[in-house]
Write a protein that holds these residues in place. Structure first.
Motif, PDB file in Angstrom:
ATOM      1  N   SER A  93      62.767  36.136 -12.488  1.00 33.37           N
ATOM      2  CA  SER A  93      63.828  35.487 -11.718  1.00 33.37           C
ATOM      3  C   SER A  93      63.314  34.203 -11.069  1.00 33.37           C
ATOM      4  CB  SER A  93      64.358  36.448 -10.653  1.00 33.37           C
ATOM      5  OG  SER A  93      65.283  35.809  -9.817  1.00 33.37           O
ATOM      6  N   ASN A  94      62.102  34.246 -10.543  1.00 36.11           N
ATOM      7  CA  ASN A  94      61.506  33.056  -9.931  1.00 36.11           C
ATOM      8  C   ASN A  94      61.289  31.951 -10.959  1.00 36.11           C
ATOM      9  OD1 ASN A  94      61.512  34.068  -7.380  1.00 36.11           O
ATOM     10  ND2 ASN A  94      59.316  34.454  -7.279  1.00 36.11           N
ATOM     11  N   VAL A  95      60.869  32.333 -12.156  1.00 31.03           N
ATOM     12  CA  VAL A  95      60.694  31.326 -13.208  1.00 31.03           C
ATOM     13  C   VAL A  95      62.033  30.653 -13.484  1.00 31.03           C
ATOM     14  CG1 VAL A  95      60.145  30.952 -15.648  1.00 31.03           C
ATOM     15  CG2 VAL A  95      58.697  32.454 -14.268  1.00 31.03           C
ATOM     16  N   MET A  96      63.098  31.454 -13.616  1.00 27.78           N
ATOM     17  CA  MET A  96      64.416  30.890 -13.929  1.00 27.78           C
ATOM     18  C   MET A  96      64.943  30.010 -12.801  1.00 27.78           C
ATOM     19  SD  MET A  96      66.437  33.934 -15.947  1.00 27.78           S
ATOM     20  CE  MET A  96      66.172  35.197 -14.739  1.00 27.78           C
ATOM     21  N   GLN A  97      64.710  30.403 -11.552  1.00 26.55           N
ATOM     22  CA  GLN A  97      65.294  29.696 -10.419  1.00 26.55           C
ATOM     23  C   GLN A  97      64.481  28.502  -9.933  1.00 26.55           C
ATOM     24  OE1 GLN A  97      66.629  32.249  -7.159  1.00 26.55           O
ATOM     25  NE2 GLN A  97      66.526  33.975  -8.584  1.00 26.55           N
ATOM     26  N   HIS A  98      63.160  28.592 -10.013  1.00 30.26           N
ATOM     27  CA  HIS A  98      62.332  27.611  -9.317  1.00 30.26           C
ATOM     28  C   HIS A  98      61.369  26.807 -10.180  1.00 30.26           C
ATOM     29  CE1 HIS A  98      63.813  29.551  -5.721  1.00 30.26           C
ATOM     30  NE2 HIS A  98      63.284  30.705  -6.078  1.00 30.26           N
ATOM     31  N   ALA A  99      60.976  27.328 -11.330  1.00 37.02           N
ATOM     32  CA  ALA A  99      59.854  26.724 -12.061  1.00 37.02           C
ATOM     33  C   ALA A  99      60.214  25.478 -12.860  1.00 37.02           C
ATOM     34  CB  ALA A  99      59.224  27.752 -12.997  1.00 37.02           C
ATOM     35  N   ARG A 114      50.525  39.780 -17.758  1.00 40.78           N
ATOM     36  CA  ARG A 114      50.452  38.381 -17.341  1.00 40.78           C
ATOM     37  C   ARG A 114      51.767  37.681 -17.685  1.00 40.78           C
ATOM     38  NH1 ARG A 114      45.604  35.749 -19.705  1.00 40.78           N
ATOM     39  NH2 ARG A 114      44.548  36.877 -18.055  1.00 40.78           N
ATOM     40  N   ILE A 115      52.275  36.938 -16.717  1.00 41.64           N
ATOM     41  CA  ILE A 115      53.478  36.126 -16.918  1.00 41.64           C
ATOM     42  C   ILE A 115      53.071  34.682 -16.655  1.00 41.64           C
ATOM     43  CG2 ILE A 115      55.813  35.624 -16.098  1.00 41.64           C
ATOM     44  CD1 ILE A 115      55.997  38.598 -15.322  1.00 41.64           C
ATOM     45  N   GLU A 116      53.271  33.822 -17.669  1.00 39.24           N
ATOM     46  CA  GLU A 116      52.890  32.416 -17.568  1.00 39.24           C
ATOM     47  C   GLU A 116      54.087  31.541 -17.913  1.00 39.24           C
ATOM     48  OE1 GLU A 116      48.451  31.956 -19.016  1.00 39.24           O
ATOM     49  OE2 GLU A 116      49.691  32.960 -20.513  1.00 39.24           O
ATOM     50  N   ASP A 117      54.241  30.448 -17.181  1.00 42.64           N
ATOM     51  CA  ASP A 117      55.305  29.504 -17.522  1.00 42.64           C
ATOM     52  C   ASP A 117      54.726  28.101 -17.594  1.00 42.64           C
ATOM     53  OD1 ASP A 117      55.703  27.912 -14.980  1.00 42.64           O
ATOM     54  OD2 ASP A 117      56.208  29.885 -14.167  1.00 42.64           O
ATOM     55  N   ASP A 118      55.508  27.198 -18.162  1.00 39.56           N
ATOM     56  CA  ASP A 118      55.076  25.808 -18.301  1.00 39.56           C
ATOM     57  C   ASP A 118      55.814  24.905 -17.314  1.00 39.56           C
ATOM     58  OD1 ASP A 118      57.594  25.832 -19.408  1.00 39.56           O
ATOM     59  OD2 ASP A 118      57.034  24.805 -21.251  1.00 39.56           O
ATOM     60  N   GLY A 119      56.166  25.462 -16.175  1.00 40.10           N
ATOM     61  CA  GLY A 119      56.955  24.736 -15.181  1.00 40.10           C
ATOM     62  C   GLY A 119      56.133  23.907 -14.216  1.00 40.10           C
ATOM     63  N   GLY A 144      54.742  24.629 -11.380  1.00 46.62           N
ATOM     64  CA  GLY A 144      53.648  25.246 -10.622  1.00 46.62           C
ATOM     65  C   GLY A 144      54.135  25.874  -9.332  1.00 46.62           C
ATOM     66  N   ILE A 145      53.212  26.533  -8.672  1.00 44.29           N
ATOM     67  CA  ILE A 145      53.535  27.256  -7.442  1.00 44.29           C
ATOM     68  C   ILE A 145      52.637  26.747  -6.323  1.00 44.29           C
ATOM     69  CG2 ILE A 145      51.936  29.159  -7.891  1.00 44.29           C
ATOM     70  CD1 ILE A 145      54.114  31.033  -6.805  1.00 44.29           C
ATOM     71  N   GLY A 146      53.206  26.578  -5.169  1.00 42.34           N
ATOM     72  CA  GLY A 146      52.444  26.094  -4.027  1.00 42.34           C
ATOM     73  C   GLY A 146      52.353  27.149  -2.932  1.00 42.34           C
ATOM     74  N   GLU A 147      51.612  26.842  -1.907  1.00 40.15           N
ATOM     75  CA  GLU A 147      51.442  27.769  -0.779  1.00 40.15           C
ATOM     76  C   GLU A 147      52.776  28.165  -0.167  1.00 40.15           C
ATOM     77  OE1 GLU A 147      48.893  29.495   0.743  1.00 40.15           O
ATOM     78  OE2 GLU A 147      47.885  28.971  -1.130  1.00 40.15           O
ATOM     79  N   ARG A 148      53.691  27.225  -0.056  1.00 41.33           N
ATOM     80  CA  ARG A 148      54.989  27.520   0.557  1.00 41.33           C
ATOM     81  C   ARG A 148      55.721  28.615  -0.219  1.00 41.33           C
ATOM     82  NH1 ARG A 148      58.364  23.611  -0.678  1.00 41.33           N
ATOM     83  NH2 ARG A 148      60.287  24.706  -0.988  1.00 41.33           N
ATOM     84  N   GLU A 149      55.687  28.525  -1.538  1.00 42.79           N
ATOM     85  CA  GLU A 149      56.359  29.504  -2.370  1.00 42.79           C
ATOM     86  C   GLU A 149      55.728  30.887  -2.230  1.00 42.79           C
ATOM     87  OE1 GLU A 149      55.458  26.496  -3.474  1.00 42.79           O
ATOM     88  OE2 GLU A 149      57.283  25.552  -4.196  1.00 42.79           O
ATOM     89  N   LEU A 150      54.433  30.937  -2.027  1.00 39.83           N
ATOM     90  CA  LEU A 150      53.753  32.227  -1.898  1.00 39.83           C
ATOM     91  C   LEU A 150      54.149  32.963  -0.623  1.00 39.83           C
ATOM     92  CD1 LEU A 150      50.185  31.401  -3.235  1.00 39.83           C
ATOM     93  CD2 LEU A 150      51.943  32.808  -4.320  1.00 39.83           C
ATOM     94  N   ARG A 151      54.733  32.267   0.311  1.00 36.91           N
ATOM     95  CA  ARG A 151      55.152  32.911   1.561  1.00 36.91           C
ATOM     96  C   ARG A 151      56.575  33.440   1.482  1.00 36.91           C
ATOM     97  NH1 ARG A 151      52.211  28.398   3.972  1.00 36.91           N
ATOM     98  NH2 ARG A 151      54.172  27.297   4.120  1.00 36.91           N
ATOM     99  N   GLY A 152      57.248  33.252   0.351  1.00 37.45           N
ATOM    100  CA  GLY A 152      58.622  33.708   0.192  1.00 37.45           C
ATOM    101  C   GLY A 152      58.729  35.220   0.157  1.00 37.45           C
ATOM    102  N   ALA A 157      46.035  25.705 -18.925  1.00 40.20           N
ATOM    103  CA  ALA A 157      46.313  24.343 -19.375  1.00 40.20           C
ATOM    104  C   ALA A 157      46.388  23.361 -18.203  1.00 40.20           C
ATOM    105  CB  ALA A 157      47.627  24.309 -20.159  1.00 40.20           C
ATOM    106  N   GLY A 158      46.359  23.882 -16.960  1.00 42.05           N
ATOM    107  CA  GLY A 158      46.346  23.020 -15.786  1.00 42.05           C
ATOM    108  C   GLY A 158      47.698  22.732 -15.189  1.00 42.05           C
ATOM    109  N   TYR A 159      48.759  23.294 -15.745  1.00 46.45           N
ATOM    110  CA  TYR A 159      50.100  23.103 -15.204  1.00 46.45           C
ATOM    111  C   TYR A 159      50.846  24.431 -15.349  1.00 46.45           C
ATOM    112  CZ  TYR A 159      51.270  22.850 -20.127  1.00 46.45           C
ATOM    113  OH  TYR A 159      51.394  23.141 -21.452  1.00 46.45           O
ATOM    114  N   GLY A 160      51.939  24.571 -14.644  1.00 45.61           N
ATOM    115  CA  GLY A 160      52.690  25.814 -14.696  1.00 45.61           C
ATOM    116  C   GLY A 160      52.044  26.884 -13.835  1.00 45.61           C
ATOM    117  N   THR A 161      52.592  28.075 -13.918  1.00 42.88           N
ATOM    118  CA  THR A 161      52.130  29.184 -13.088  1.00 42.88           C
ATOM    119  C   THR A 161      51.696  30.345 -13.964  1.00 42.88           C
ATOM    120  OG1 THR A 161      53.639  28.556 -11.314  1.00 42.88           O
ATOM    121  CG2 THR A 161      52.844  30.808 -11.270  1.00 42.88           C
TER     122      THR A 161
END
Length: 119
Positions: free
Chosen positions: A42-48, A67-72, A74-82, A106-110
């Motif tokens: 759901s987070n990938v669909m809504q935010h990534a 493991r769930i990986e996306d090419d979006g 990325g995720i930051g500290e703020r998102e981890l507090r959700g 690859a250095g991008y995405g989550t």
């Protein structure tokens, strides 16, 4: 679980061969794991802002490693507090497991890795 990803214009790749023989001795554990995967997708669909998500089960004798990986974006500290991701952490602790949030190789995405003892 793939159904909701299609209208989101999100390509999914599933590599679950590593699951092997999964025996569930407590249905509640499976439901908790499903809810974690559901929240993460759901987070990938809504935010990534991703175009692709890959869901993999990694071979491991003692642990179920998902493991769930996306090419979006990325995720930051703020998102981890959700609340949603915090709920994933709490659910994984309840399963005697862990969750690790990071960046794809690859250095991008989550990349999110869920680890629980084999049922």
């Amino acid at each position: 679980m793939e159904g909701p990803l299609v209208p989101a214009d999100l390509t999914s790749r599933w590599d679950v061969a590593g699951i092997g023989v999964l025996q569930v001795n407590r249905r509640r554990k499976l439901v908790e794991l499903f809810r974690c995967v559901e929240e993460l997708l759901s987070n990938v669909m809504q935010h990534a802002k991703a175009m692709e998500v890959k869901i993999s089960v990694l071979p491991n004798e003692a642990w179920l490693v998902l493991r769930i990986e996306d090419d979006g974006c990325g995720i930051g500290e703020r998102e981890l507090r959700g609340r949603g991701l915090r709920n994933v952490q709490i659910r994984m602790q309840g399963l005697n497991g862990s969750v690790v949030f990071g960046t794809r190789s690859a250095g991008y995405g989550t990349s999110v890795e869920l680890r629980i003892p084999r049922f």
